[in-house]
Scaffold this active site. Structure first.
Site, PDB file in Angstrom:
ATOM      1  N   GLU A   1      85.775  76.359  66.769  1.00  0.00           N
ATOM      2  CA  GLU A   1      84.963  76.961  65.703  1.00  0.00           C
ATOM      3  C   GLU A   1      83.554  77.270  66.193  1.00  0.00           C
ATOM      4  OE1 GLU A   1      86.756  74.212  65.336  1.00  0.00           O
ATOM      5  OE2 GLU A   1      88.377  74.919  64.041  1.00  0.00           O
TER       6      GLU A   1
ATOM      7  N   THR B   1      63.076  47.186  68.832  1.00  0.00           N
ATOM      8  CA  THR B   1      62.983  47.782  67.498  1.00  0.00           C
ATOM      9  C   THR B   1      62.937  49.301  67.599  1.00  0.00           C
ATOM     10  OG1 THR B   1      60.567  47.641  67.546  1.00  0.00           O
ATOM     11  CG2 THR B   1      61.746  45.823  66.488  1.00  0.00           C
ATOM     12  N   VAL B   2      63.227  49.962  66.490  1.00  0.00           N
ATOM     13  CA  VAL B   2      63.073  51.412  66.402  1.00  0.00           C
ATOM     14  C   VAL B   2      61.616  51.716  66.072  1.00  0.00           C
ATOM     15  CG1 VAL B   2      63.737  53.466  65.110  1.00  0.00           C
ATOM     16  CG2 VAL B   2      65.445  51.724  65.640  1.00  0.00           C
ATOM     17  N   GLY B   3      61.048  52.734  66.706  1.00  0.00           N
ATOM     18  CA  GLY B   3      59.663  53.099  66.391  1.00  0.00           C
ATOM     19  C   GLY B   3      58.746  52.921  67.574  1.00  0.00           C
ATOM     20  N   GLY B   4      57.527  53.425  67.444  1.00  0.00           N
ATOM     21  CA  GLY B   4      56.595  53.449  68.568  1.00  0.00           C
ATOM     22  C   GLY B   4      56.005  52.090  68.894  1.00  0.00           C
ATOM     23  N   THR B   5      56.230  51.639  70.130  1.00  0.00           N
ATOM     24  CA  THR B   5      55.590  50.413  70.613  1.00  0.00           C
ATOM     25  C   THR B   5      54.683  50.698  71.797  1.00  0.00           C
ATOM     26  OG1 THR B   5      57.543  49.973  71.979  1.00  0.00           O
ATOM     27  CG2 THR B   5      57.428  48.863  69.850  1.00  0.00           C
ATOM     28  N   GLY B   6      54.685  51.950  72.273  1.00  0.00           N
ATOM     29  CA  GLY B   6      53.839  52.295  73.411  1.00  0.00           C
ATOM     30  C   GLY B   6      54.597  52.359  74.721  1.00  0.00           C
ATOM     31  N   LYS B   7      55.900  52.699  74.674  1.00  0.00           N
ATOM     32  CA  LYS B   7      56.702  52.746  75.908  1.00  0.00           C
ATOM     33  C   LYS B   7      56.166  53.792  76.882  1.00  0.00           C
ATOM     34  CE  LYS B   7      60.606  53.611  73.896  1.00  0.00           C
ATOM     35  NZ  LYS B   7      60.182  53.612  72.495  1.00  0.00           N
ATOM     36  N   THR B   8      55.853  54.984  76.357  1.00  0.00           N
ATOM     37  CA  THR B   8      55.452  56.075  77.251  1.00  0.00           C
ATOM     38  C   THR B   8      54.148  55.769  77.979  1.00  0.00           C
ATOM     39  OG1 THR B   8      56.636  57.694  75.890  1.00  0.00           O
ATOM     40  CG2 THR B   8      54.944  58.543  77.369  1.00  0.00           C
TER      41      THR B   8
END
Length: 826
Positions: free
Chosen positions: A64, A512-519
């Protein structure tokens, strides 16, 4: 009848749960499919289309989607300002849609056809019109369309004999579904007669032709064709046979025919494309037992060889292009009573086509090609072998069939254009002006996801509905947690194998989901380790990247090789801010890591957002914990925001507490206590997001090294804070701490793609509030419209530059790295 249907659907889903659980463990991407199927649609996808009177096109799977591709091109041409949403059912359809359809605004998985899910999805999206492709009629979805006054138009409609008989037993349910559809655009006169037999008003039925005649995504140049042949190690073949979309029990017939051909033409080779890639090992075994040597297409991509008789195509969405390499094409599902598959893809390349006698699912197309001597029908394997031999013995017969196929394709194009014009008529008949359907707005509109978020975090009072929803979410959280635990247990017991690459691997992630400062943490760590003399690369999954493939190089450590849209905003930012560090994207980081080793001599690989990427063995796990949000509400998804239970904190070697300067009193102590209960060995380090300065977006876009304004220069400045990040409150708190005056804060959903009209409205609002500037993050900057950035005499737009600064535990962290990183002479 509707109640009976709903009971059957619920019972069916319950019965299939064990099957779903197995697929969830074994199949990549199935978890995302299930999450969206249960109504948890990603905000970034919804934000582009929700409540904007979008055109919603639903295509179940790969077939499809092929039919949908030219439709979307025509819809975009006819309605350039209306958002277009595509929904699919299968993982392969989702992959295919992302690969070949570039004009859609969003692509999602279709919700399960349960009453509350269908109603909530339609309510959430509020499309102006819903267009099922072929015969995708779902009772609860159509009921919701009636409830919310959503028009329905069937496009590229097709009804098989079996479907007519099956639908007739749905009685009043069928009457409701047929009565919901405003227009039926059918492929052929046969399909039109069938839909009218089911109850459609003849005045509402039109014949447009088959949109698959219009598809162009499989177009292949001579150079591309030769490259495909070379990649599959078929350069020396004196002829290529392709068996496409084969089913269980069919390969035996095909291989018997191939033996017959090889007795006369020993240098002819074959490509087999099983309909289900999951059968690839079974097909290989059948081929081997028949005495043929076999190679998988994916293996040949890595290392080409020439000592095989058969190539098994084990890639998604590539068959359409691979057909260009064949001399004789057999279309599967036809020697067994499956009903056949569409012959238009090989016909578009002008190929000689052979099918079995069971083509009842494609009667009209089959009759058209048979009548024009463009298709041969066989009864069994002996007949298949004889016809293939005849086509290779008499090339002119083959060439005549090829010319006939191309003639049919060229004469039958235009179905997509006709469908677009009918769609315009339908919209105009509803009293709408299609050119002005979409009205962008910056006002926050509450949707079901917002309601859920507030409910699970205790920010909304629970009524009876709320208690029921929480109870349902608790059940799914319990199942989700057990599945995560099971998958991790399988890896720990080596029942699921982890890949190992020949370099030191560091994972940076969160629980956790959400911004923790990984980048920014990945950036800081990459710089730190690079300064120690190591060659470093960052491996990012490429979240929301338009680029699709196994290994994508965003930056080679010298220059940017992808745009933000191609790479995804996080990967692009890493590459932009780390000019000396290669950044790669791809779903399998063992592949991207090995590529980084072979091409860039990498010694240290950093997995950005890799705490849950268990497929790759790592040497060091760094876990980030947000000191503001801590551990969410303590529940795992979907009841809460934990990706896995707190017991899994034990995998961390280093726990980095982020934004400790913004934390509530005693938050850090609570985090340390929780860590101590679940992890007795991790080094705990604290960090803050340290503002470095402000850069005007015009300078930032063209000059990586510009310094901009110092922090103290913005003190007292009236600003509007604009963000689409996981934790906007943290940004706002940072801006207040350095003395800016926030006259208004405008928050968009995380990873939101800004439109020109949205930012124009924001700038107008800023002017009304007397703001002197807009302030955004670099994550927002990569998605800002160029029209706004290049606009003259606009309000200044500043990007706040943030760096991670280690505080308590910083010296111990430095020592830890020096002691645990491999020796430089390794």
């Amino acid at each position: 009848m509707q109640i009976l249907y709903n009971i059957v659907v619920v019972l069916l889903i319950i019965m299939l749960l064990p099957y779903f659980l197995v697929r969830l463990i074994k199949e990549k991407g199935f978890g995302e499919r299930m999450k969206q199927s249960f109504g948890f649609l990603p905000k970034h996808a919804l934000d582009k289309v929700a409540k904007k009177d979008c055109i919603w096109v639903h295509a179940a799977s790969v077939g499809e989607i092929v039919a949908t591709s030219p439709l979307i091109k025509e819809f975009r041409r006819e309605f350039p300002h209306i958002p277009i949403l595509i929904s699919v059912v299968t993982c392969s359809g989702y992959t295919m849609a992302n690969r070949i359809i570039k004009d859609a605004d969003s692509i999602i998985y279709f919700p399960l056809d349960l009453p509350f899910l269908a109603a909530n999805t339609v309510k959430k999206i509020r499309p102006r019109i819903f267009l099922p492709v072929e015969t995708e009629l779902w009772p609860n979805l159509l009921k919701a369309a009636r409830r919310y006054n959503v028009a329905v138009m069937m496009v590229n409609g097709r009804i098989s004999d079996k479907s007519v008989k099956r639908y007739q037993y749905m009685f009043s349910l069928l009457t409701d579904m047929i009565g919901t559809v405003n227009k039926f655009a059918m492929q052929s006169e046969i399909d039109a007669s069938y839909i009218m037999r089911l109850g459609a008003d003849p005045k509402m039925v039109a014949v447009t032709g088959n949109t698959k005649f219009d598809q162009t995504y499989t177009d292949v140049s001579d150079k591309e064709k030769m490259q495909l042949i070379s990649e599959m190690g078929l350069d020396t073949a004196e002829g290529i046979i392709i068996a496409g979309s084969t089913h269980k029990g069919e390969e035996k017939y095909i291989l018997d025919a191939f033996k017959q051909v090889r007795q006369i033409f020993p240098k002819i080779k074959m490509i087999i494309a099983p309909r289900k890639i999951s059968r690839k090992e079974d097909v290989k075994m059948i081929c081997t037992q028949s005495g043929f040597s076999v190679a998988f297409r994916t293996d040949l991509k890595e290392k080409c060889s020439y000592d095989h008789d058969i190539v098994i195509l084990d890639t998604i969405g590539e068959l359409g292009k691979i057909y260009s390499t064949g001399d004789v094409i057999y279309v599967g599902g036809s020697l067994i009573p499956h009903g056949g598959h569409n012959i238009l893809e090989p016909a578009a390349h002008g190929k000689a086509i052979i099918v079995g006698k069971n083509m009842f699912n494609f009667k009209d197309t089959y009759m058209l090609f048979t009548k024009n001597n463009a298709c041969i029908t066989v009864e069994n394997s002996a007949g298949l072998g004889n016809e293939i031999v005849n086509l290779f013995r008499h090339p002119q017969i083959r060439h005549d069939m090829e010319a006939a196929s191309l003639k049919i394709i060229n004469e039958n194009k235009g179905a997509s254009r006709r469908s677009a014009l009918i769609l315009r008529e339908v919209l105009e008949s509803l009293g709408e002006n299609p050119k002005t359907l979409s009205v962008p707005s910056t006002e926050a509109v509450e949707n079901f996801q917002t309601y859920l978020f507030e409910l699970v975090h205790g920010r909304r009072k629970k009524n009876l509905t709320g208690h029921v929803i929480i109870s349902i979410l608790d059940v799914f959280s319990f199942i989700y947690e057990k599945l995560v635990n099971l998958k991790l247990w399988l890896y720990k017991r080596n029942l699921l194998q982890q890949e190992k690459i020949d370099c030191y691997v560091i994972s940076i992630g969160n629980i956790t989901v959400g911004g923790t400062g990984k980048t920014p943490t990945s950036q800081r760590l990459a710089r730190e380790i690079s300064s120690m003399g190591y060659k470093v690369a960052i491996l990012n999954r490429g979240y929301r990247a338009k680029w699709k493939g196994d290994v994508g190089v965003v930056s080679d450590g010298k220059e940017l090789l992808m745009t933000a849209a191609q790479a995804g905003d996080e990967a692009y930012l890493l590459a932009k801010n780390l000019p000396d560090v290669p950044v790669l994207i791809g779903p399998d980081r063992s592949l991207t890591g090995q590529y980084a080793i072979e091409h860039f001599g990498v010694e240290i690989a950093i997995l950005d957002d890799g705490y849950q990427h268990w497929q790759l063995k790592r040497d060091l796990d760094i876990l980030l914990v947000d000191s503001i949000n801590v551990f969410g509400n303590g529940h795992v998804l979907p009841r809460g925001t934990l990706r896995e239970s707190l017991a899994h904190l034990d995998r961390a070697d280093i726990c980095l507490l982020t934004k400790v300067d913004q934390a509530a009193p005693h938050s850090c102590e609570y985090i340390r206590e929780t860590l101590a209960k679940n992890n007795d060995h991790a080094l705990v380090v604290e960090s803050i997001h340290n503002p470095k300065g402000f850069v005007e977006i015009g300078d930032w876009s063209t000059n990586i090294g510009c310094s901009g304004k110092k922090i103290n220069e913005m003190a007292g400045c009236k600003i509007v804070a604009v963000s689409a990040i996981g934790n906007p409150a943290s940004l706002e708190q940072t801006l207040q701490s350095i003395g800016t005056v926030i006259v208004e804060s405008i928050r968009f959903p995380d990873h939101h793609d800004y439109t020109t009209s949205e930012i124009a409205a924001v700038m107008e609002q800023a002017q009304k509030r007397g703001a002197e500037a807009l302030v955004i993050t670099d994550k927002d900057a990569v998605k800002f419209p160029k029209e706004i950035i290049n606009k003259e005499n606009r309000i200044p737009i500043y990007i706040i530059s943030i760096a991670i600064k280690f505080q308590k535990g910083a010296d111990e962290f430095q020592t830890y790295l020096q002691e645990h990183l491999p020796p430089k002479n390794k």
